[in-house]
Motif scaffolding. Structure first.
Motif, short mmCIF file in Angstrom:
data_model
loop_
_atom_site.label_atom_id
_atom_site.label_comp_id
_atom_site.label_asym_id
_atom_site.label_seq_id
_atom_site.Cartn_x
_atom_site.Cartn_y
_atom_site.Cartn_z
N GLU A 3 0.83 -1.21 0.00
CA GLU A 3 0.00 0.00 0.00
C GLU A 3 0.86 1.26 0.00
N SER A 4 1.94 1.26 0.75
CA SER A 4 2.79 2.46 0.81
C SER A 4 3.44 2.74 -0.54
N LYS A 5 3.90 1.67 -1.22
CA LYS A 5 4.49 1.88 -2.55
C LYS A 5 3.45 2.36 -3.54
N MET A 6 2.22 1.79 -3.45
CA MET A 6 1.15 2.23 -4.34
C MET A 6 0.81 3.70 -4.10
N ALA A 7 0.77 4.09 -2.86
CA ALA A 7 0.48 5.49 -2.53
C ALA A 7 1.58 6.40 -3.08
N ASP A 8 2.84 5.91 -2.97
CA ASP A 8 3.96 6.70 -3.50
C ASP A 8 3.87 6.86 -5.01
N VAL A 9 3.50 5.77 -5.70
CA VAL A 9 3.35 5.82 -7.17
C VAL A 9 2.22 6.78 -7.54
N GLU A 10 1.13 6.69 -6.83
CA GLU A 10 -0.01 7.57 -7.13
C GLU A 10 0.35 9.04 -6.89
N ALA A 11 1.11 9.30 -5.83
CA ALA A 11 1.53 10.68 -5.56
C ALA A 11 2.45 11.19 -6.65
N ARG A 12 3.36 10.34 -7.10
CA ARG A 12 4.28 10.74 -8.17
C ARG A 12 3.52 10.98 -9.47
N LEU A 13 2.54 10.13 -9.76
CA LEU A 13 1.73 10.32 -10.97
C LEU A 13 0.94 11.62 -10.89
N ALA A 14 0.38 11.90 -9.73
CA ALA A 14 -0.38 13.14 -9.55
C ALA A 14 0.53 14.36 -9.75
N ALA A 15 1.76 14.29 -9.23
CA ALA A 15 2.71 15.40 -9.39
C ALA A 15 3.08 15.57 -10.85
N LEU A 16 3.28 14.46 -11.57
CA LEU A 16 3.61 14.54 -12.99
C LEU A 16 2.44 15.10 -13.80
N GLU A 17 1.24 14.69 -13.47
CA GLU A 17 0.06 15.21 -14.16
C GLU A 17 -0.08 16.72 -13.93
N ALA A 18 0.17 17.15 -12.70
CA ALA A 18 0.10 18.59 -12.41
C ALA A 18 1.15 19.35 -13.19
N ARG A 19 2.36 18.78 -13.29
CA ARG A 19 3.42 19.44 -14.05
C ARG A 19 3.09 19.50 -15.53
#
Length: 244
Positions: A3-19
């Motif tokens: 779950e922690s790795k999935m949350a990290d991936v989702e956070a990184r994807l959200a940051a990339l989408e925002a960028r």
């Protein structure tokens, strides 16, 4: 995947989408400003007006032209009659080239508004073949430069210009240069409709813009790229005194 790795991936994807969203906004606004330069070069006032929001405005020579009607009065009635005798499109022997340069664009966190600073440089003039059409008081060849501090808005999902704020910095006859030239365009002193090509509003005295050879501060809409929004000259000078 935990779950922690999935949350990290989702956070990184959200940051990339925002960028990616921010980069798309930057490119859309840059394209919008560049299109403005092309449309005024080729004397297409309707296309110019179409770049603005419903409440759009242009500030030029200490006057504000409001709404599509006011914008058309500036770029259509005034500029078109001044340069092309009321004809749409480019004219043989008439040079008007507006270069849009040095953009610094700041997108608001909600991505609904933005500010942009640009430098404009204009080369203009009339060829000898049509110099009889030269308006009274205009040099046959001239240079001009100014700073834009513009406001943009996303309207119906599309970036548009809300307020184009152009602050002329200098004008110069080509032959004699800026050292020997006073600006040939001066601020209006009377509004529309008393002045058929006048602005809707004259800026307050505190916002009055003297023309070349006078100069004025053009406040910057963006934070210092290194020191941030809190930058102040006094703070920087104090910091300098502590450096080895």
């Amino acid at each position: 995947m935990g779950e922690s790795k999935m949350a990290d991936v989702e956070a990184r994807l959200a940051a990339l989408e925002a960028r990616i969203d921010e980069l798309e906004d930057l490119n859309a606004i840059r394209r919008l400003q560049n299109a403005y330069g092309y449309y005024i070069d080729y004397n297409r006032p309707e296309e110019v007006a179409g770049l603005f929001s419903q409440d759009g405005a242009v500030v030029f020579l200490s006057g504000e032209y409001r709404g599509h009607e006011g914008i058309m009065r500036l770029y259509g009635t005034w500029f078109q009659n001044l340069f092309t005798g009321g004809r749409r499109g480019p004219v043989k022997g008439l040079l008007l080239d507006h270069f849009q340069l040095q953009d610094v664009i700041t997108i608001a966190p909600d991505r609904q508004t933005a500010k942009g600073r640009f430098r404009g440089v204009l080369a203009g003039g009339w060829h000898d073949a049509i110099k009889d059409a030269l308006p009274e008081g205009m040099p046959q060849q001239f240079w001009e430069a100014g700073i834009y501090e513009n406001d943009f808005v996303r309207e119906d999902g599309v970036w548009k210009i809300r307020r184009l704020n152009y602050m002329m910095q200098w004008q110069a006859d080509y032959e004699t240069g800026w050292s020997h030239t006073v600006a040939h365009l001066q601020p209006a002193v009377q509004c529309y409709p008393e002045n058929p090509i006048g602005p809707d509003v004259i800026l307050a005295e505190s916002e009055w813009r003297p023309t070349w050879p006078d100069r004025q501060e053009v406040s910057m809409s963006f934070a210092h790229p290194v020191l941030g929004a809190a930058f102040a000259v006094e703070h920087f000078q104090k910091m300098q005194r502590t450096w080895p």
